[in-house]
Design a protein around this motif. Structure first.
Motif, short mmCIF file in Angstrom:
data_model
loop_
_atom_site.label_atom_id
_atom_site.label_comp_id
_atom_site.label_asym_id
_atom_site.label_seq_id
_atom_site.Cartn_x
_atom_site.Cartn_y
_atom_site.Cartn_z
N PRO A 5 0.83 -1.20 0.00
CA PRO A 5 0.00 0.00 0.00
C PRO A 5 0.87 1.25 0.00
CG PRO A 5 -0.76 -1.59 1.64
CD PRO A 5 0.55 -2.10 1.11
N GLN A 6 0.40 2.28 -0.66
CA GLN A 6 1.16 3.51 -0.80
C GLN A 6 1.33 4.19 0.56
OE1 GLN A 6 2.68 6.11 -1.50
NE2 GLN A 6 2.61 6.69 -3.63
N LEU A 7 2.58 4.35 0.97
CA LEU A 7 2.85 4.99 2.26
C LEU A 7 2.43 6.45 2.29
CD1 LEU A 7 6.40 3.90 3.52
CD2 LEU A 7 4.20 3.36 4.53
N PHE A 8 2.54 7.12 1.15
CA PHE A 8 2.41 8.57 1.13
C PHE A 8 1.17 9.05 0.40
CE2 PHE A 8 6.91 7.37 1.27
CZ PHE A 8 7.26 7.93 2.48
N ALA A 9 0.24 8.15 0.11
CA ALA A 9 -1.01 8.56 -0.52
C ALA A 9 -1.81 9.44 0.42
CB ALA A 9 -1.83 7.32 -0.89
N PRO A 10 -2.66 10.33 -0.12
CA PRO A 10 -3.45 11.22 0.76
C PRO A 10 -4.25 10.48 1.80
CG PRO A 10 -3.60 11.92 -1.53
CD PRO A 10 -2.87 10.61 -1.55
N GLU A 11 -4.71 9.28 1.46
CA GLU A 11 -5.54 8.54 2.42
C GLU A 11 -4.72 7.71 3.41
OE1 GLU A 11 -4.96 5.96 -1.25
OE2 GLU A 11 -5.36 8.07 -0.82
N ALA A 12 -3.39 7.70 3.27
CA ALA A 12 -2.55 6.89 4.15
C ALA A 12 -2.46 7.51 5.53
CB ALA A 12 -1.16 6.75 3.55
N GLY A 13 -2.24 6.67 6.53
CA GLY A 13 -2.12 7.14 7.90
C GLY A 13 -0.68 7.35 8.32
N PHE A 14 -0.49 7.92 9.48
CA PHE A 14 0.82 8.19 10.07
C PHE A 14 1.51 6.86 10.37
CE2 PHE A 14 3.60 9.44 13.66
CZ PHE A 14 4.21 10.56 13.13
N PHE A 15 2.77 6.71 9.91
CA PHE A 15 3.47 5.45 10.12
C PHE A 15 4.68 5.65 11.03
CE2 PHE A 15 5.19 7.17 6.11
CZ PHE A 15 6.55 7.14 6.35
N LEU A 16 5.09 4.54 11.66
CA LEU A 16 6.18 4.54 12.63
C LEU A 16 7.20 3.49 12.24
CD1 LEU A 16 3.91 4.59 15.79
CD2 LEU A 16 5.15 6.54 14.86
N GLY A 17 8.46 3.78 12.47
CA GLY A 17 9.46 2.78 12.14
C GLY A 17 10.85 3.22 12.54
N CYS A 18 11.85 2.61 11.88
CA CYS A 18 13.24 2.92 12.19
C CYS A 18 14.11 2.57 10.99
CB CYS A 18 13.71 2.17 13.43
SG CYS A 18 13.73 0.37 13.25
N ASN A 19 15.34 3.04 11.04
CA ASN A 19 16.35 2.66 10.07
C ASN A 19 17.03 1.38 10.57
OD1 ASN A 19 17.00 5.26 8.08
ND2 ASN A 19 16.03 5.82 10.00
N TYR A 20 17.46 0.56 9.63
CA TYR A 20 17.89 -0.79 10.02
C TYR A 20 19.24 -1.17 9.43
CZ TYR A 20 18.15 -5.85 10.44
OH TYR A 20 18.57 -7.13 10.72
N TRP A 21 20.13 -1.61 10.33
CA TRP A 21 21.28 -2.43 10.01
C TRP A 21 21.23 -3.64 10.94
CZ3 TRP A 21 24.02 -1.78 5.78
CH2 TRP A 21 24.14 -0.51 5.22
N ALA A 22 21.68 -4.78 10.48
CA ALA A 22 21.55 -6.02 11.27
C ALA A 22 22.23 -5.88 12.62
CB ALA A 22 22.12 -7.19 10.49
N SER A 23 21.63 -6.47 13.63
CA SER A 23 22.10 -6.31 15.00
C SER A 23 23.50 -6.85 15.22
CB SER A 23 21.13 -6.99 15.97
OG SER A 23 21.02 -8.37 15.69
N HIS A 24 23.90 -7.85 14.45
CA HIS A 24 25.19 -8.49 14.70
C HIS A 24 26.34 -7.85 13.97
CE1 HIS A 24 24.21 -10.12 10.75
NE2 HIS A 24 25.46 -10.55 10.65
N ALA A 25 26.04 -7.01 12.93
CA ALA A 25 27.13 -6.60 12.04
C ALA A 25 27.08 -5.14 11.63
CB ALA A 25 27.12 -7.48 10.79
N GLY A 26 25.98 -4.45 11.84
CA GLY A 26 25.90 -3.07 11.36
C GLY A 26 26.09 -3.01 9.86
N THR A 27 26.94 -2.10 9.41
CA THR A 27 27.14 -1.92 7.97
C THR A 27 27.85 -3.09 7.31
OG1 THR A 27 29.19 -0.70 8.43
CG2 THR A 27 27.19 0.60 8.14
N ALA A 28 28.37 -4.02 8.07
CA ALA A 28 29.03 -5.21 7.50
C ALA A 28 28.06 -6.36 7.27
CB ALA A 28 30.17 -5.66 8.41
N MET A 29 26.76 -6.10 7.38
CA MET A 29 25.78 -7.19 7.36
C MET A 29 25.74 -7.95 6.05
SD MET A 29 22.12 -5.15 7.05
CE MET A 29 21.15 -6.58 6.55
N TRP A 30 26.07 -7.31 4.93
CA TRP A 30 25.93 -8.01 3.65
C TRP A 30 27.06 -9.00 3.42
CZ3 TRP A 30 21.24 -7.81 2.35
CH2 TRP A 30 20.48 -6.66 2.60
#
Length: 644
Positions: A5-30
């Motif tokens: 579903p479109q996050l930014f459509a006029p009918e969309a609601g306020f969303f909550l979240g975070c930025n993600y890097w894997a807990s064990h490796a950070g930027t080395a996750m890949w």
């Protein structure tokens, strides 16, 4: 193709979240890929109320190009280390197919946990470190033709390969790509952004493209709000007080910083004319605020961004990275303890705050809030600190109990009954054609309020009914006094502007008793002139918005009164801010937010014709006294009273 579903459509609601890097490796996750860890991370985050993650295919991992050279270091070919690029679509794009499959697994795990993803495609800058393929380590990756060619190939391949992943809700140009190269021109910044955004749109026209930039400007810089809005679908802010001018002047849990995210996001949205959201926010760890204060700061920020129609908020970031030996975590102290979860996966107070806020909105059925009432248009002008002026003006208006919409001087004049030209400076305030349009609006009945930092407006004298006798360097703070209106204020100013009255009403005088604040009829409207840059002063003065900090908002309140601004619901404490949201002609929601760390008890009353009905969130009032917890908010419903 299946899409989220479109996050930014006029009918969309306020969303909550975070930025993600894997807990064990950070930027080395890949490279240190552990899908079982990612799966557990996602399970815990989703269980804790996280709905949206911003994720990053790190550029040198996904496009590990090495430029091999021959005689006199002349270029011969691109390879993966010593291996030729395979004759496949991925190889021709310089993309590592194994990394793409890992990313596809991440998308599958997100979908299984009902998490939606914003994907930052060109992530060459992250957490104070550059991450660039070896082939491009010594070139300007925004302007170098070869680098840009390979960036476009990578972007097109990644979007084409991943667009069938249902968890992906939006594409992002990349993480703060305006940090990836030495200063570039505005034209070069536009060309790069347009090229990347166009490549994304060509491969996937169904999903929005997010700018991903931070610290955009109206004018006077390379990375502009209007340019990013022209080539992308959604703007974003990264409002960290430590890194943003005029923010780290007051405690983080007080009014100035409580509104940083909302003010900056409103500025981007209004000037850009596209949706905007808070893509990264955080307290930057325990060296700058305690965990308890960080959670209170987040709660206050959530209330204010929600009330001001910012589309969502993502915290930086999901996990602490205290155990990692590699840069940037080895280099930069504030990159280590920014997570919602500790290394042992224990939730911090900030995660509880995010979950509780989302649960509260769902419980009262208010994810989608009607637009908030705005009473004035603030026109940001040339030759001034536009962010500082906008930020301070936004806060002064909030304290004076009205709300602003922003525009820039080179944009078409927005219709309004009340205009502000704040802290005008220099000789290029705004184009003559825009000034003529503004005066025409005043002649038809609008009110114009100008505050001056020595800026030039012509014609001036016959419009404002005062003469500027002299302008000189100030040797003391500017005094602004009014017996009739019961204020005696002062502000720092670079210039002393001496006025002589022609035929204006004098609202306030300076220390010497000479005019400093005037009002005059102009056609059907009126013009107000204040010979003091109160926005510039408030922006640069610590504690200017705290109790006892100068109360410059009283000048905004007087200007709004002259303009006929009359809200339907009032309060008395300027640290308690209100937004009005009209459900229908007879129903009004009011969000009252306490921008201090201690509970406030204040009288919240309606104008004749309206009556308090009920609390959607918060304690019921005792008579007309409402209690609002510290760094939090309440939601009140008012009804129009039937005519007798």
């Amino acid at each position: 193709m299946v899409t989220s579903p479109q996050l930014f459509a006029p009918e969309a609601g306020f969303f909550l979240g975070c930025n993600y890097w894997a807990s064990h490796a950070g930027t080395a996750m890949w490279h240190d890929w552990r899908p079982e860890v990612v799966a557990e991370d996602f399970r815990l985050l989703a269980q804790s109320g996280i709905e949206v993650l911003r994720v990053f295919p790190l550029w040198p991992d996904f496009q590990p190009l090495q430029a091999l050279t021959g005689y006199t270091q002349s270029f011969v070919e691109m390879r993966f280390g010593e291996q030729p690029l395979p004759p496949t679509p991925a190889g021709r794009a310089g993309v590592d197919e194994e990394m793409v499959e890992r990313f596809r697994t991440l998308c599958r795990l997100a979908a299984e946990n009902r998490l939606r993803l914003i994907v930052g495609l060109v992530t060459g800058w992250m957490s104070s470190r550059m991450y660039v393929p070896p082939a491009f380590e010594r070139v300007n990756v925004i302007t170098d033709a070869t680098a840009v060619k390979w960036e476009l190939r990578m972007v097109r391949y990644l979007v084409r390969a991943l667009k069938d992943c249902p968890a992906i809700a939006a594409w992002d140009l990349g993480n703060e790509c305006n940090c990836m190269a030495a200063p570039v021109s505005a034209d070069e910044a536009w060309c790069w952004s347009n090229a990347i955004a166009t490549a994304i749109h060509q491969e996937d026209p169904t999903r929005p493209v997010v700018s991903g930039m931070h610290s955009l400007v109206c004018d006077g810089g390379s990375w502009k709000i209007s340019d990013q809005a022209e080539v992308t679908d959604v703007l974003c802010t990264h409002p960290y007080p430590l890194f943003t001018p005029h923010c780290a002047l007051d405690p983080i849990n007080t009014l100035r910083n409580a509104f940083h995210a909302a003010a900056e996001t409103c500025l981007y949205r209004d000037v850009g004319g596209v949706p905007a959201f808070v893509e990264e926010a955080g307290s930057l760890g325990p060296s700058l605020s305690s965990e308890k204060v960080a959670a209170a700061y987040l709660n206050n920020m959530l209330w204010n961004t929600f009330a001001h129609h910012c589309r969502g908020l993502l915290w930086w970031c999901a996990h602490d990275q205290t155990q990692l030996p590699h840069p940037p975590y080895d280099w930069v102290a504030i990159e280590r303890e920014l997570g919602l979860l500790r290394p042992d996966r224990e939730a911090k107070p900030t995660l509880h705050t995010l979950k509780a806020f989302g649960a509260m909105l769902d419980r009262i059925g208010l994810r989608r809030l009607p637009p908030f009432r705005r009473d004035a248009v603030m026109i940001l002008t040339q030759d001034q600190d536009q962010w500082g002026i906008a930020y301070a003006g936004f806060l002064l208006a909030k304290q004076a109990l009205f709300d602003l919409e922003f525009q820039y001087a080179d944009q078409e004049l927005k219709p309004a009954n009340f205009y502000l030209l704040p802290s005008i400076r220099g000789t290029r305030v705004l184009p003559a054609r825009r000034y003529r349009e503004l005066l025409a609006a005043v002649r038809e009945g609008a009110t114009l309020f100008v505050t001056s930092d020595g800026g030039a407006l012509e014609p001036f004298n016959p419009v404002f009914g005062v003469d500027i006798a002299t302008v000189s360097r100030a040797v003391a703070e500017t005094s602004i006094r009014s017996v009739e209106h019961h204020f005696e204020l002062s502000c720092r100013s670079e210039f002393q502007i001496d006025l002589v009255n022609r035929d204006a009403e004098i609202l306030a005088v300076n220390r010497a008793g000479a005019p400093i604040f005037s009002c005059r009829r102009y056609g059907k409207g009126q013009v107000l002139f204040l010979a003091a840059p109160i926005e510039q002063a408030a922006a640069t003065t610590p504690r200017a918005f705290l109790p006892g900090g100068g109360e410059l908002y009283q000048l905004y309140a007087l200007a709004a009164q002259k303009a006929g601004v009359r809200r339907r619901v009032f309060r008395t404490n300027p640290q308690l801010t209100l937004t009005e949201h009209e459900i229908d002609a007879d129903t009004l929601l009011v969000i009252a937010v306490n921008n201090t760390p201690v509970a406030l008890v204040d009288e919240i009353a309606a104008t004749p014709g309206w009556k308090f009905d009920s609390m959607l969130r918060g304690e019921s009032p005792v008579r007309s006294s409402f209690t609002v917890p510290g760094n939090s908010g309440v939601i009140l419903k008012f009804r129009r009273m039937p005519l007798k």
